[in-house]
Design a protein around this motif. Structure first.
Motif, PDB file in Angstrom:
ATOM      1  N   PRO A  56     -50.010  58.349  43.767  1.00 21.08           N
ATOM      2  CA  PRO A  56     -51.273  58.396  43.546  1.00 21.08           C
ATOM      3  C   PRO A  56     -52.650  58.341  44.620  1.00 21.08           C
ATOM      4  O   PRO A  56     -54.093  57.982  43.354  1.00 21.08           O
ATOM      5  CB  PRO A  56     -51.026  58.374  41.908  1.00 21.08           C
ATOM      6  N   THR A  57     -52.227  57.071  44.917  1.00 27.17           N
ATOM      7  CA  THR A  57     -54.149  56.249  45.791  1.00 27.17           C
ATOM      8  C   THR A  57     -54.239  57.076  46.967  1.00 27.17           C
ATOM      9  O   THR A  57     -54.972  56.942  47.156  1.00 27.17           O
ATOM     10  CB  THR A  57     -53.697  55.149  45.975  1.00 27.17           C
ATOM     11  N   ASP A  71     -52.994  50.593  37.866  1.00 25.72           N
ATOM     12  CA  ASP A  71     -52.335  50.466  37.162  1.00 25.72           C
ATOM     13  C   ASP A  71     -52.100  50.128  35.498  1.00 25.72           C
ATOM     14  O   ASP A  71     -51.839  48.814  35.985  1.00 25.72           O
ATOM     15  CB  ASP A  71     -51.123  49.352  38.236  1.00 25.72           C
ATOM     16  N   PHE A 109     -57.761  56.282  35.700  1.00 25.32           N
ATOM     17  CA  PHE A 109     -58.597  57.155  36.524  1.00 25.32           C
ATOM     18  C   PHE A 109     -59.298  56.880  36.637  1.00 25.32           C
ATOM     19  O   PHE A 109     -60.112  57.143  35.538  1.00 25.32           O
ATOM     20  CB  PHE A 109     -57.966  57.968  36.624  1.00 25.32           C
ATOM     21  N   GLU A 161     -55.287  59.671  46.673  1.00 25.62           N
ATOM     22  CA  GLU A 161     -56.474  60.391  45.767  1.00 25.62           C
ATOM     23  C   GLU A 161     -57.618  59.946  45.706  1.00 25.62           C
ATOM     24  O   GLU A 161     -58.688  60.827  45.348  1.00 25.62           O
ATOM     25  CB  GLU A 161     -56.008  60.985  44.062  1.00 25.62           C
ATOM     26  N   LEU A 162     -57.349  58.492  45.584  1.00 23.02           N
ATOM     27  CA  LEU A 162     -59.003  57.605  45.763  1.00 23.02           C
ATOM     28  C   LEU A 162     -59.574  58.275  46.783  1.00 23.02           C
ATOM     29  O   LEU A 162     -59.216  58.802  48.031  1.00 23.02           O
ATOM     30  CB  LEU A 162     -58.612  56.470  45.679  1.00 23.02           C
ATOM     31  N   LEU A 170     -63.336  60.046  42.970  1.00 19.70           N
ATOM     32  CA  LEU A 170     -62.292  59.251  42.152  1.00 19.70           C
ATOM     33  C   LEU A 170     -62.632  58.073  42.596  1.00 19.70           C
ATOM     34  O   LEU A 170     -62.064  57.776  44.064  1.00 19.70           O
ATOM     35  CB  LEU A 170     -61.048  59.307  41.932  1.00 19.70           C
ATOM     36  N   ALA A 202     -51.687  55.400  34.315  1.00 20.25           N
ATOM     37  CA  ALA A 202     -52.511  54.866  35.284  1.00 20.25           C
ATOM     38  C   ALA A 202     -54.253  54.742  34.165  1.00 20.25           C
ATOM     39  O   ALA A 202     -53.701  55.979  34.200  1.00 20.25           O
ATOM     40  CB  ALA A 202     -52.308  54.853  36.394  1.00 20.25           C
ATOM     41  N   HIS A 238     -48.744  57.736  34.143  1.00 19.06           N
ATOM     42  CA  HIS A 238     -47.989  58.039  35.555  1.00 19.06           C
ATOM     43  C   HIS A 238     -46.365  58.684  36.064  1.00 19.06           C
ATOM     44  O   HIS A 238     -45.759  58.024  36.189  1.00 19.06           O
ATOM     45  CB  HIS A 238     -47.442  56.835  35.891  1.00 19.06           C
ATOM     46  N   ALA A 248     -58.189  49.744  44.273  1.00 26.39           N
ATOM     47  CA  ALA A 248     -57.161  50.114  43.295  1.00 26.39           C
ATOM     48  C   ALA A 248     -56.278  49.336  43.115  1.00 26.39           C
ATOM     49  O   ALA A 248     -56.539  48.064  44.243  1.00 26.39           O
ATOM     50  CB  ALA A 248     -56.054  50.937  44.501  1.00 26.39           C
ATOM     51  N   LEU A 304     -57.960  53.090  40.413  1.00 29.37           N
ATOM     52  CA  LEU A 304     -57.325  53.566  40.033  1.00 29.37           C
ATOM     53  C   LEU A 304     -56.743  52.206  39.023  1.00 29.37           C
ATOM     54  O   LEU A 304     -55.843  51.911  40.648  1.00 29.37           O
ATOM     55  CB  LEU A 304     -56.340  54.590  40.805  1.00 29.37           C
TER      56      LEU A 304
END
Length: 211
Positions: free
Chosen positions: A104-105, A30, A54, A107-108, A25, A52, A78, A146, A28
């Motif tokens: 969720p950031t 928004d 991805f 997951e980056l 990933l 969001a 989201h 992000a 991301l």
């Protein structure tokens, strides 16, 4: 909804191949609260839902004739609702229940096996799974990025390598969000093709979880 980044210089875009791919990933973005059309216009009402975008790099899938890897993306509600794709996919990748509140950031930069299927002529992200233990993961070639809605409004651009959504730059969709556009957009017919790269994804009327 899934897309591949188009080749530069025009011509027909090469689509990401179907299969299980090693992916990271890398983006991301928004999108704010996006208007969701009802499934049944005669019975249901549309609604605004936080979404969001991805973006994954397929680290072992090079675009022919370039030094660039395929990028594929999907816009998701989201939400950490039990039925949401975001929750199911994060739990599939980690092998653990998602802990709330969830950022969720986190997951980056995380690697996974990304399942890409063809829906008609177009590739689509169908799901993800965890990598086997000890699996070597290459470094991403795209910068892990992000962009929050506040940053976008302050002038932070969406990276040029982020794929289009419904055949339009992602910026157009972000500007149409409730927080910026403030108005319900025109209806899109369900049977209308999204774009040469795109497809449709089901929506979930779940609780909002902003960045």
């Amino acid at each position: 909804m899934s897309w591949t980044i188009p080749k530069s210089g025009g011509g027909k875009a090469e689509k990401a191949p179907a299969g299980n791919h090693l992916a990271i990933l890398v983006g991301l973005i928004d999108m704010g609260r996006q208007w969701q059309e009802p499934f049944n216009a005669t019975k249901d009402k549309g609604y605004w839902a936080w979404r969001a975008y991805f973006v994954w790099e397929l680290t072992e899938e090079r675009i022919a004739g370039t030094g660039t890897n395929h990028v594929i993306a999907i816009d998701l509600s989201h939400s950490t609702n039990e039925k949401s794709k975001l929750r199911k996919w994060v739990e599939a990748r980690t092998g653990r229940p998602l802990v709330e509140p969830f950022d969720p950031t986190t997951e980056l930069g995380q690697a996974c096996l990304l399942n890409v299927v063809m829906k008609g002529d177009y590739p689509r992200v169908e799901g993800m799974a965890a990598l086997p233990k000890g699996f070597a993961v290459p470094r991403p070639t795209y910068p892990v990025t992000a962009v929050s809605l506040a940053e976008f409004r302050a002038g932070t651009p969406v990276p040029e390598w982020v794929p289009y959504l419904f055949g339009s730059p992602l910026e157009d969709h972000i500007r149409a969000c409730e927080q910026i556009g403030g108005q319900r957009p025109r209806s899109r017919k369900k049977a209308e093709p999204a774009s040469v790269e795109g497809g449709y994804e089901e929506y979930s009327d779940a609780a909002d979880v902003p960045f």
